[in-house]
Motif scaffolding. Structure first.
Motif, PDB file in Angstrom:
ATOM      1  N   GLN A 116      16.891  58.110  54.603  1.00 39.21           N
ATOM      2  CA  GLN A 116      17.804  57.206  53.910  1.00 39.21           C
ATOM      3  C   GLN A 116      19.005  56.881  54.808  1.00 39.21           C
ATOM      4  OE1 GLN A 116      17.482  55.821  50.875  1.00 39.21           O
ATOM      5  NE2 GLN A 116      15.575  56.834  50.324  1.00 39.21           N
ATOM      6  N   ILE A 117      19.289  57.768  55.756  1.00 42.43           N
ATOM      7  CA  ILE A 117      20.448  57.585  56.639  1.00 42.43           C
ATOM      8  C   ILE A 117      20.031  56.973  57.965  1.00 42.43           C
ATOM      9  CG2 ILE A 117      22.402  58.762  57.743  1.00 42.43           C
ATOM     10  CD1 ILE A 117      22.069  60.965  55.611  1.00 42.43           C
ATOM     11  N   ASN A 118      18.950  57.495  58.574  1.00 43.79           N
ATOM     12  CA  ASN A 118      18.486  56.974  59.851  1.00 43.79           C
ATOM     13  C   ASN A 118      17.053  57.428  60.080  1.00 43.79           C
ATOM     14  OD1 ASN A 118      18.236  56.688  62.939  1.00 43.79           O
ATOM     15  ND2 ASN A 118      20.258  55.819  62.531  1.00 43.79           N
ATOM     16  N   THR A 119      16.276  56.610  60.771  1.00 46.98           N
ATOM     17  CA  THR A 119      14.884  56.959  61.040  1.00 46.98           C
ATOM     18  C   THR A 119      14.623  57.276  62.506  1.00 46.98           C
ATOM     19  OG1 THR A 119      14.343  54.606  61.226  1.00 46.98           O
ATOM     20  CG2 THR A 119      13.974  55.657  59.092  1.00 46.98           C
ATOM     21  N   GLY A 120      15.687  57.336  63.304  1.00 47.31           N
ATOM     22  CA  GLY A 120      15.554  57.835  64.666  1.00 47.31           C
ATOM     23  C   GLY A 120      15.333  56.772  65.718  1.00 47.31           C
ATOM     24  N   GLY A 121      15.448  57.203  66.984  1.00 53.79           N
ATOM     25  CA  GLY A 121      15.146  56.332  68.106  1.00 53.79           C
ATOM     26  C   GLY A 121      16.296  56.045  69.031  1.00 53.79           C
ATOM     27  N   TYR A 122      17.469  55.746  68.470  1.00 52.27           N
ATOM     28  CA  TYR A 122      18.604  55.346  69.282  1.00 52.27           C
ATOM     29  C   TYR A 122      19.885  55.991  68.754  1.00 52.27           C
ATOM     30  CZ  TYR A 122      15.260  51.787  70.681  1.00 52.27           C
ATOM     31  OH  TYR A 122      14.139  51.145  71.122  1.00 52.27           O
ATOM     32  N   THR A 123      20.803  56.251  69.660  1.00 50.32           N
ATOM     33  CA  THR A 123      22.100  56.792  69.259  1.00 50.32           C
ATOM     34  C   THR A 123      23.016  55.646  68.831  1.00 50.32           C
ATOM     35  OG1 THR A 123      23.184  56.585  71.421  1.00 50.32           O
ATOM     36  CG2 THR A 123      21.793  58.534  71.058  1.00 50.32           C
ATOM     37  N   THR A 124      24.174  55.993  68.339  1.00 48.92           N
ATOM     38  CA  THR A 124      25.150  54.964  67.963  1.00 48.92           C
ATOM     39  C   THR A 124      25.648  54.198  69.179  1.00 48.92           C
ATOM     40  OG1 THR A 124      26.894  56.642  68.059  1.00 48.92           O
ATOM     41  CG2 THR A 124      25.933  56.168  65.900  1.00 48.92           C
ATOM     42  N   HIS A 125      25.478  54.766  70.387  1.00 50.81           N
ATOM     43  CA  HIS A 125      25.838  54.071  71.632  1.00 50.81           C
ATOM     44  C   HIS A 125      24.647  53.342  72.233  1.00 50.81           C
ATOM     45  CE1 HIS A 125      29.612  56.758  72.524  1.00 50.81           C
ATOM     46  NE2 HIS A 125      29.588  56.283  71.292  1.00 50.81           N
ATOM     47  N   GLN A 126      23.548  53.278  71.464  1.00 49.25           N
ATOM     48  CA  GLN A 126      22.318  52.609  71.876  1.00 49.25           C
ATOM     49  C   GLN A 126      21.616  53.299  73.041  1.00 49.25           C
ATOM     50  OE1 GLN A 126      20.852  50.109  69.985  1.00 49.25           O
ATOM     51  NE2 GLN A 126      22.518  50.874  68.694  1.00 49.25           N
TER      52      GLN A 126
ATOM     53  N   LYS B 270      19.902  65.009  84.268  1.00 52.42           N
ATOM     54  CA  LYS B 270      21.064  65.042  85.164  1.00 52.42           C
ATOM     55  C   LYS B 270      21.374  63.653  85.698  1.00 52.42           C
ATOM     56  CE  LYS B 270      21.944  68.201  88.159  1.00 52.42           C
ATOM     57  NZ  LYS B 270      21.853  69.158  89.293  1.00 52.42           N
ATOM     58  N   LYS B 271      20.340  62.919  86.104  1.00 52.66           N
ATOM     59  CA  LYS B 271      20.553  61.565  86.602  1.00 52.66           C
ATOM     60  C   LYS B 271      21.152  60.676  85.518  1.00 52.66           C
ATOM     61  CE  LYS B 271      17.502  59.606  89.329  1.00 52.66           C
ATOM     62  NZ  LYS B 271      18.188  59.535  90.643  1.00 52.66           N
ATOM     63  N   TYR B 272      20.707  60.901  84.282  1.00 50.03           N
ATOM     64  CA  TYR B 272      21.237  60.116  83.169  1.00 50.03           C
ATOM     65  C   TYR B 272      22.726  60.403  82.969  1.00 50.03           C
ATOM     66  CZ  TYR B 272      21.206  57.626  78.723  1.00 50.03           C
ATOM     67  OH  TYR B 272      21.445  56.722  77.726  1.00 50.03           O
ATOM     68  N   ASN B 273      23.058  61.681  82.959  1.00 49.48           N
ATOM     69  CA  ASN B 273      24.460  62.064  82.761  1.00 49.48           C
ATOM     70  C   ASN B 273      25.345  61.532  83.878  1.00 49.48           C
ATOM     71  OD1 ASN B 273      23.541  63.446  80.520  1.00 49.48           O
ATOM     72  ND2 ASN B 273      23.847  65.483  81.386  1.00 49.48           N
ATOM     73  N   GLU B 274      24.885  61.699  85.104  1.00 50.26           N
ATOM     74  CA  GLU B 274      25.722  61.369  86.256  1.00 50.26           C
ATOM     75  C   GLU B 274      25.863  59.866  86.469  1.00 50.26           C
ATOM     76  OE1 GLU B 274      23.749  63.528  89.328  1.00 50.26           O
ATOM     77  OE2 GLU B 274      24.429  65.491  88.592  1.00 50.26           O
ATOM     78  N   SER B 275      24.885  59.085  85.988  1.00 50.99           N
ATOM     79  CA  SER B 275      24.945  57.630  86.169  1.00 50.99           C
ATOM     80  C   SER B 275      25.500  56.903  84.955  1.00 50.99           C
ATOM     81  CB  SER B 275      23.545  57.090  86.470  1.00 50.99           C
ATOM     82  OG  SER B 275      22.698  57.234  85.333  1.00 50.99           O
ATOM     83  N   GLY B 276      25.927  57.657  83.954  1.00 46.91           N
ATOM     84  CA  GLY B 276      26.414  57.026  82.734  1.00 46.91           C
ATOM     85  C   GLY B 276      25.327  56.296  81.979  1.00 46.91           C
ATOM     86  N   GLY B 277      24.086  56.785  82.103  1.00 50.18           N
ATOM     87  CA  GLY B 277      22.967  56.197  81.374  1.00 50.18           C
ATOM     88  C   GLY B 277      22.227  55.107  82.121  1.00 50.18           C
ATOM     89  N   LYS B 278      22.603  54.830  83.354  1.00 47.34           N
ATOM     90  CA  LYS B 278      21.956  53.764  84.111  1.00 47.34           C
ATOM     91  C   LYS B 278      20.665  54.221  84.785  1.00 47.34           C
ATOM     92  CE  LYS B 278      26.324  51.367  84.980  1.00 47.34           C
ATOM     93  NZ  LYS B 278      27.298  50.900  86.012  1.00 47.34           N
TER      94      LYS B 278
ATOM     95  N   MET C 285      21.843  60.078  64.273  1.00 54.66           N
ATOM     96  CA  MET C 285      22.657  59.938  63.073  1.00 54.66           C
ATOM     97  C   MET C 285      23.964  59.194  63.368  1.00 54.66           C
ATOM     98  SD  MET C 285      21.210  61.006  60.379  1.00 54.66           S
ATOM     99  CE  MET C 285      19.456  60.942  60.678  1.00 54.66           C
ATOM    100  N   PRO C 286      24.436  58.399  62.402  1.00 54.80           N
ATOM    101  CA  PRO C 286      25.677  57.635  62.593  1.00 54.80           C
ATOM    102  C   PRO C 286      26.917  58.506  62.421  1.00 54.80           C
ATOM    103  CG  PRO C 286      24.805  57.225  60.409  1.00 54.80           C
ATOM    104  CD  PRO C 286      23.787  58.087  61.106  1.00 54.80           C
TER     105      PRO C 286
ATOM    106  N   MET D 179      28.404  61.126  69.698  1.00 51.82           N
ATOM    107  CA  MET D 179      28.072  60.675  71.043  1.00 51.82           C
ATOM    108  C   MET D 179      29.247  60.796  72.007  1.00 51.82           C
ATOM    109  SD  MET D 179      24.970  60.342  71.107  1.00 51.82           S
ATOM    110  CE  MET D 179      24.947  59.852  72.830  1.00 51.82           C
ATOM    111  N   ASP D 180      30.462  60.716  71.526  1.00 52.18           N
ATOM    112  CA  ASP D 180      31.609  61.009  72.384  1.00 52.18           C
ATOM    113  C   ASP D 180      31.538  62.456  72.863  1.00 52.18           C
ATOM    114  OD1 ASP D 180      32.597  58.450  72.064  1.00 52.18           O
ATOM    115  OD2 ASP D 180      33.875  58.996  70.364  1.00 52.18           O
ATOM    116  N   SER D 181      31.128  63.336  71.965  1.00 48.70           N
ATOM    117  CA  SER D 181      30.989  64.747  72.323  1.00 48.70           C
ATOM    118  C   SER D 181      29.843  64.950  73.308  1.00 48.70           C
ATOM    119  CB  SER D 181      30.751  65.577  71.059  1.00 48.70           C
ATOM    120  OG  SER D 181      30.556  66.939  71.366  1.00 48.70           O
ATOM    121  N   VAL D 182      28.733  64.215  73.102  1.00 48.30           N
ATOM    122  CA  VAL D 182      27.597  64.320  74.024  1.00 48.30           C
ATOM    123  C   VAL D 182      28.014  63.923  75.433  1.00 48.30           C
ATOM    124  CG1 VAL D 182      25.360  63.323  74.623  1.00 48.30           C
ATOM    125  CG2 VAL D 182      25.820  64.006  72.265  1.00 48.30           C
ATOM    126  N   LYS D 183      28.743  62.837  75.559  1.00 47.31           N
ATOM    127  CA  LYS D 183      29.150  62.354  76.874  1.00 47.31           C
ATOM    128  C   LYS D 183      30.142  63.308  77.534  1.00 47.31           C
ATOM    129  CE  LYS D 183      26.891  58.444  76.219  1.00 47.31           C
ATOM    130  NZ  LYS D 183      25.634  58.135  76.909  1.00 47.31           N
TER     131      LYS D 183
END
Length: 560
Positions: A146-156, A274-282, A411-412, A417-421
């Protein structure tokens, strides 16, 4: 005269013939009928004539209403089976009545209307007492959806679960859209385009053959596809089943037969995150879970220090690892098991329960080593043949936990996601705590697991909300489920609330008349189970209306 005689003979046959078949159909449907008349006919006057001329029938005509004025279709409720043939004959006696049929009952939607035809066999996701399963022994997936069905974060960010196994059938119709693809790698050019150390790793890597062929083509290697289906079969797509996540990316990594291949597979995950974290998701991949539905029985953690050490390394970059314990009825605290006796805080270990909330006899346990249970018994999931079937053992239990962790990241939540980053390791530990604190406590699991409970996805979301807060939707009144339906002596309602609200429950007939009403006052956020006495409610069709201060839900009930 002959034509007139034939006309009245035909009319007599037409009037009398249908009554048996309609009455017989009614035994398996309802006591309501849909009647069509010639336009402009006042059907209520016809009913009054029947009541006047047939006093034995009159008390059983309970309700008459026009449901489609343009089509001249009316709904009549009749409550006495014994006099039903006489009632139908009386109706047919009016030439203005052109059609009579049973008001057939439709299949009850199970919470959110899910189009996957085999979803009803997935008792682990929602258990409404179908197929002799115990009521509400499930992970409360529909409340979570009812809240979210998964796949993407609030930061996409695209959420990825790495499945280390024996390959996944990427052409399976319920998996193909959810297979992870390395978009930074050009297929089959013989170049390591993303410079991660693996050439042409478009779909992952095969550490058994040291190639990029991770597909499971239906010949052998049967294990990975069922695991993947539990985590992330595409949901609500009109085919097959639903995974815990409707939209997720599944990274397939094929393990070999030795410990070296396992460590190499985990290293791939570490590199990509690690590559994801260090490149800001690029670059890289936002892998949140490394899943393992396999292990080595009786191997002590002390004898595999390099294997155990990898979980801390993964945790530092924000990856939780999930592992299934042994399928032997042994205490792994004393007998050993790998990897579930590794002591890393970033490892989540899982045993197996059935549809009665009992630990499966053939499943490992350990008050120190096994974190929680999940309902793996008779899991209906994707198969390596491209079809569907039953899959079990702790191998089936653990994927529900991996799927749950991945769904939490979608989840929204206001600050998640600020905490994840900013602090991926600490956030991963916080989400593990959400999983363990959100379990349904089960007395029989107290001595077998750290948490003493069985996975509850919605309970984990409540824990997440307590830490980070969830964006409030327009209505805080979420899903509503009623069990059993058809009603017996008692009715049990399960209502999910995303915030505190006052609740009123009304049971009405189809005319809107209130039969029962109950004021519950203000209830806190969470799942609430409410019992209503229904023994004296007459047979019929009713509506259950649950009204909150910021929302309203209605569900159809049957009493027979």
């Amino acid at each position: 005269m002959m034509y007139k005689f034939l006309f009245w003979l035909w009319l007599f046959i037409w009037c009398v013939q249908p009554k048996q078949s309609i009455a017989q159909t009614l035994e398996s449907t309802s006591q309501e009928f849909l009647i069509r008349t010639i336009s402009q006919v006042d059907f209520k006057q016809l009913i009054e004539k029947i009541k006047t001329t047939h006093p034995l029938i009159a008390p059983s005509i309970e309700m008459v209403r026009c449901i489609a004025p343009t089509l001249s279709v009316w709904c009549v409720r009749y409550t006495n089976r014994a006099t039903l043939p006489q009632f139908l004959t009386a109706l047919h006696a009016f030439p203005a009545v052109t059609d009579i049929q049973t008001n057939h009952l439709l299949t009850k939607p199970r919470g959110r209307l899910i189009s996957d035809p085999l979803y009803t066999q997935q008792w682990q996701l929602v258990n409404d007492n179908i197929n002799q399963n115990t009521l509400d022994i499930d992970i409360d997936a529909e409340e979570a959806w009812q809240i979210n069905t998964g796949g993407y974060t609030t930061h996409q960010d695209t959420i990825v679960v790495a499945v280390i196994d024996e390959g996944v059938l990427d052409s399976h119709p319920d998996l193909t859209h959810n297979i992870w693809r390395n978009t930074h790698e050009i297929p089959d050019n013989g170049i390591d385009d993303d410079q991660n150390g693996w050439i042409d790793d478009v779909l992952g890597w095969n550490f058994k053959t040291n190639t990029n062929n991770v597909n499971n083509d239906g010949i052998g290697h049967w294990h990975g596809t069922p695991v993947a289906g539990i985590i992330g079969a595409e949901g609500n797509n009109g085919i097959g089943i639903s995974g815990v996540n409707w939209r997720i990316k599944l990274m397939s990594l094929v393990k070999g037969q030795d410990e070296a291949s396992i460590i190499a597979a985990y290293d791939y995950i570490l590199t990509m995150r690690k590559k994801y974290n260090e490149s800001g998701g690029k670059q890289g991949a936002f892998v949140v879970v490394a899943h393992a539905s396999w292990g080595v029985d009786s191997l002590k953690a002390a004898d595999a220090p390099l294997w155990c050490a990898i979980y801390d390394e993964l945790g530092k970059v924000g990856v939780l690892s999930v592992a299934a314990t042994t399928n032997n009825n042994t205490n792994v605290d004393t007998e050993g098991d790998m990897p579930t006796t590794c002591t890393s805080n970033y490892l989540v270990t899982v045993t197996n329960t059935n549809n009665f909330d009992e630990k499966i006899t053939g499943a490992g346990y350990g008050k120190q080593s096994i974190d929680l249970a999940a309902p793996g018994f008779n899991s209906f999931t994707t198969l390596n043949t491209g079809t569907y079937g039953v899959f079990g053992g702790t191998s089936a239990a653990a994927p529900y936990v991996s799927g749950a962790i991945a769904l939490l990241y979608a989840m929204p939540a206001n600050r998640l996601m600020d905490s994840v980053k900013a602090a991926p390791a600490q956030t991963a530990l916080r989400l593990k705590q959400c999983i363990l604190a959100g379990v349904d406590p089960v007395a029989g699991l107290q001595a077998f697991t750290v948490s003493g409970g069985r996975l509850n996805l919605y309970g984990s979301i409540q824990q997440l909300s307590a830490y980070y807060g969830l964006h409030q939707s327009a209505s805080i009144l979420g899903s509503l489920n009623a069990y059993p339906n058809p009603i017996k002596e008692h009715l049990f309602l399960k209502v999910s609330l995303t915030g505190a609200t006052r609740l009123t429950i009304q049971i009405t007939n189809l005319s809107g008349k209130t039969i029962k009403s109950r004021q519950l006052g203000t209830l806190p956020q969470g799942i609430h189970r409410i019992r209503l006495e229904m023994a004296h409610l007459p047979n019929g069709i009713y509506l259950c209306v649950v009204q909150g201060s910021a929302g309203r839900q209605v569900i159809k009930l049957i009493k027979k």
